[in-house]
Write a protein that holds these residues in place. Structure first.
Motif, short mmCIF file in Angstrom:
data_model
loop_
_atom_site.label_atom_id
_atom_site.label_comp_id
_atom_site.label_asym_id
_atom_site.label_seq_id
_atom_site.Cartn_x
_atom_site.Cartn_y
_atom_site.Cartn_z
N PHE A 88 4.26 0.77 14.61
CA PHE A 88 3.51 -0.45 14.33
C PHE A 88 3.83 -1.06 12.97
CE2 PHE A 88 0.91 1.92 17.38
CZ PHE A 88 0.93 1.00 18.42
N GLY A 89 4.44 -0.31 12.08
CA GLY A 89 4.87 -0.83 10.79
C GLY A 89 3.75 -1.09 9.81
N VAL A 90 4.11 -1.74 8.73
CA VAL A 90 3.14 -1.99 7.65
C VAL A 90 2.00 -2.89 8.09
CG1 VAL A 90 4.77 -1.60 5.77
CG2 VAL A 90 4.46 -3.89 6.66
N TRP A 91 2.20 -3.69 9.12
CA TRP A 91 1.14 -4.58 9.57
C TRP A 91 -0.06 -3.79 10.08
CZ3 TRP A 91 1.50 -9.16 7.70
CH2 TRP A 91 2.75 -9.69 7.43
N LEU A 94 -3.46 -3.65 8.18
CA LEU A 94 -4.58 -4.58 8.36
C LEU A 94 -5.76 -3.90 9.05
CD1 LEU A 94 -2.62 -7.78 9.45
CD2 LEU A 94 -3.89 -7.46 7.31
N LEU A 95 -5.49 -2.75 9.68
CA LEU A 95 -6.53 -1.98 10.34
C LEU A 95 -7.06 -0.83 9.48
CD1 LEU A 95 -4.95 -1.81 13.89
CD2 LEU A 95 -6.75 -3.36 13.08
N ALA A 96 -6.72 -0.82 8.21
CA ALA A 96 -7.17 0.24 7.31
C ALA A 96 -8.68 0.23 7.13
CB ALA A 96 -6.48 0.12 5.95
N TRP A 97 -9.34 -0.82 7.53
CA TRP A 97 -10.80 -0.90 7.44
C TRP A 97 -11.50 -0.06 8.51
CZ3 TRP A 97 -13.12 -2.25 11.89
CH2 TRP A 97 -12.34 -2.91 12.84
N ALA A 98 -10.78 0.31 9.54
CA ALA A 98 -11.39 0.98 10.69
C ALA A 98 -12.06 2.29 10.27
CB ALA A 98 -10.34 1.25 11.76
N PHE A 119 1.18 -3.05 0.38
CA PHE A 119 0.09 -2.16 0.78
C PHE A 119 -1.24 -2.74 0.32
CE2 PHE A 119 -2.93 1.13 -0.35
CZ PHE A 119 -3.00 1.89 0.81
N ILE A 120 -1.34 -3.08 -0.95
CA ILE A 120 -2.60 -3.60 -1.51
C ILE A 120 -3.00 -4.90 -0.82
CG2 ILE A 120 -3.64 -4.62 -3.58
CD1 ILE A 120 -2.15 -2.47 -5.21
N LEU A 121 -2.05 -5.80 -0.63
CA LEU A 121 -2.37 -7.09 -0.01
C LEU A 121 -2.89 -6.92 1.42
CD1 LEU A 121 0.59 -9.28 -1.28
CD2 LEU A 121 -1.79 -9.39 -2.00
N LEU A 122 -2.21 -6.13 2.23
CA LEU A 122 -2.62 -5.96 3.62
C LEU A 122 -3.95 -5.21 3.73
CD1 LEU A 122 0.86 -5.18 5.18
CD2 LEU A 122 -0.52 -7.24 5.54
N VAL A 123 -4.10 -4.18 2.94
CA VAL A 123 -5.35 -3.42 2.97
C VAL A 123 -6.51 -4.29 2.49
CG1 VAL A 123 -6.57 -1.45 1.94
CG2 VAL A 123 -4.25 -1.16 2.82
N PHE A 124 -6.30 -5.05 1.42
CA PHE A 124 -7.36 -5.91 0.90
C PHE A 124 -7.79 -6.95 1.93
CE2 PHE A 124 -8.94 -9.72 -1.21
CZ PHE A 124 -9.99 -9.18 -1.94
#
Length: 143
Positions: A88-91, A94-98, A119-124
């Motif tokens: 699924f890659g770095v995208w 975006l589901l790190a909130w789960a 990493f920081i941008l997508l997680v944020f």
């Protein structure tokens, strides 16, 4: 001031491997500080993202010890997680909130040596949207 520190600290702690739910803390503080919604959202989002950076760092540097007996992740588990992340890659960050798997995802991102800025941008993005949803429901049902 203490309320703000509590929201930040609980959000940071909740993103690490420690089991904790910062959404409850945020909602509770919102009932006492309803005019500080933007500040509370920012503190929770930044704190939770920084907690994920801790996981990223752990993944990046603790992998050097994977052959030690005390290392908590077995080789097969690690390989499976890496394959899933590659699929699924770095995208997927975006589901790190789960609530289930999100923290592990940030740990695996460190193992996979994902660059820190993306990493920081997508997680944020993912985590800040989650806190917006928490605030929306807190305002509808608690305030």
């Amino acid at each position: 001031m203490l309320d703000y520190l509590i929201v930040f600290a609980s959000s940071l702690l909740a993103a690490t491997i420690a089991p904790f739910y910062s959404e409850v803390v945020l909602a509770a503080v919102l009932t006492r500080q309803p005019d500080a919604v933007v500040l509370l959202w920012a503190l929770a989002s930044v704190g939770n993202t920084l907690g994920s950076v801790v996981n990223w760092w752990l993944g990046k540097y603790l992998l050097h010890y994977k052959h030690k007996r005390w290392f908590p992740i077995k080789d097969k588990q690690l390989e499976r997680a890496q394959r899933g992340f590659q699929r699924f890659g770095v995208w997927s960050l975006l589901l790190a909130w789960a609530p289930v798997g999100g923290d592990a995802l940030t740990f695996i991102a460190g193992i996979m040596k994902v660059r820190l800025l993306p990493f920081i941008l997508l997680v944020f993005i993912g985590k800040s949207v989650r806190y917006l949803i928490v605030i929306y429901f807190a305002e509808r049902f608690l305030l």
